[in-house]
Design an enzyme around this catalytic site. Sequence first.
Site, PDB file in Angstrom:
ATOM      1  N   ASP A 185       0.893  -1.157   0.000  1.00 58.99           N
ATOM      2  CA  ASP A 185       0.000   0.000   0.000  1.00 58.99           C
ATOM      3  C   ASP A 185       0.933   1.208   0.000  1.00 58.99           C
ATOM      4  OD1 ASP A 185      -1.649   2.143   0.513  1.00 58.99           O
ATOM      5  OD2 ASP A 185      -2.915   1.077   1.932  1.00 58.99           O
ATOM      6  N   HIS A 186       1.044   1.873  -1.144  1.00 57.63           N
ATOM      7  CA  HIS A 186       2.084   2.900  -1.271  1.00 57.63           C
ATOM      8  C   HIS A 186       1.899   4.052  -0.291  1.00 57.63           C
ATOM      9  CE1 HIS A 186      -0.946   4.890  -3.885  1.00 57.63           C
ATOM     10  NE2 HIS A 186      -0.341   5.997  -3.529  1.00 57.63           N
ATOM     11  N   HIS A 248      -6.175   2.601   1.664  1.00 59.41           N
ATOM     12  CA  HIS A 248      -5.422   3.798   2.047  1.00 59.41           C
ATOM     13  C   HIS A 248      -5.970   4.481   3.305  1.00 59.41           C
ATOM     14  CE1 HIS A 248      -3.336   3.188  -1.581  1.00 59.41           C
ATOM     15  NE2 HIS A 248      -4.054   3.934  -2.379  1.00 59.41           N
TER      16      HIS A 248
END
Length: 505
Positions: A185-186, A248
Amino acid sequence: MSTSTKTDPTIFIIFGGTGDLNSRKIAPALYNLFLDGWMPKQFSIIGTGRTKLTDEQFRENLHNDINQFSRSGKADDKKWADFVKNIYYQVSDATDAETYKEFGKRIDKHNAEWKTKANVLFYLAVAPNFFPIIASNISKAKLAEDKKRVRIIIEKPFGHDLETAKELNQLLSSIFDECQIYRIDHYLGKETVQNIMAFRFANSIMEPLWNRNYIEHVQISVTEQLGVEERGDYYDGSGAMRDMIQNHLLQLLCHIAMEPPVSFSADEVRDRKVDVLKAMRRFTPEDVRNSAVRGQYGSGWMKGKEVPGYREEPKVNPESNTETFAAIKFFVDNWRWQGVPFYLRTGKRMHQSSSVITIQFKDVPHLIFPTEAAESWQQNRLIISIQPEMSIRLQVQAKRPGIDMVLNVVDMVFDYKGTYTNQAPEAYETLILDTMMGDQTLFMRGDQVEAAWDLVMPILSTWQNKKSLNFPNYSADSWGPEAAEALIARDGFNWFTLPVNGKKH
């Protein structure tokens, strides 16, 4: 990012090597890690895809990508020459198990040349429907048997719902140990997100205030000016809830709400995040009607340019029921947060592109100042800006200079650009380096993914079973549907926005 500078010899095998993700994020991240001295002395990057390319053609394509997308600018000729000699390309059909034997030969070749066993990182930068196929073919080719050195990196979305997430977890766990699986999950690699933990747990003044006794409510907003662009076919089967909230925004909420971990070990940190998700109040159909808002953007004007509505975007169903906006009120039912609402909001074609966490503290119990002295009175707020600026600001009341006692809101600011001269690494640089190091702290664990899906499934099911009759319900360049304002206004609050200059409007 890990503090150790020792990285073992590593072989990167990138499925989707000719794709957009590798061009824009992965390849530039690897090159910047090389420039900053984080890459091992012995490494190999093997891009793979069905496009027929030679090594030289693939290298030239990546050179152009890095020149365009790297934070360090155009590649220096000498440094690029040192980097590019480690890049290769292999034509491969991910669905054909026979082609995986070639990867085995390449791995054996590098191990023989380097006279050691290298770490092997399989990066799945492909569409989600290929995840099970690639994982199974890696297993069939017996490339996953070294549990210590072989790792698999998987992009979101991890599953389309709770059932498919469980199926994918079961498949992966039948091939790999959990310590080999890196679900990216960037957002977790962003500097400001990592600094939430530092801010909370490295400063003694914050922890006594970090609870329901002092915090009134929390807002997490991730808004985008962009529409779906060329992703209409993917997005129409996803929507804002799956694309942003389930991963996110819930990850950001976990950072804010988690209990102090005993140590900074990966599983200890991730255990505390899972605790938050398990403590979050589940939704009934009635709760969905009262505490969740969905929206879909219509046509309008953005920056002086006319833009189409979502249903007019390429590859989108003209009668689509997919939400491009979602606002949800969550509660964490535990001792620390009981009764404190967490408002999450995300949307496309919004007035501003930003990612901001706002923590509003309760008002003072008794105001001693006269009304005229406190005309601009505002409760204390902690504002964590993730993008476009990276900052943490505490808004407090202070006396304005002058003879009269007049109070003003002032900001106590930690700003990355103003504090540090060195450039912050991109999120993918941090996360890729951690995969090389074997550090899973910033990666989602299987049970965490399933807990997040379990939380949002009642909302998704309710929305899917009832078609919205008022889509589109917000115009481009707005702050979303009116119902989202009503959602938070019913509790006596309003959504906060923070432009780059830090002045609320």
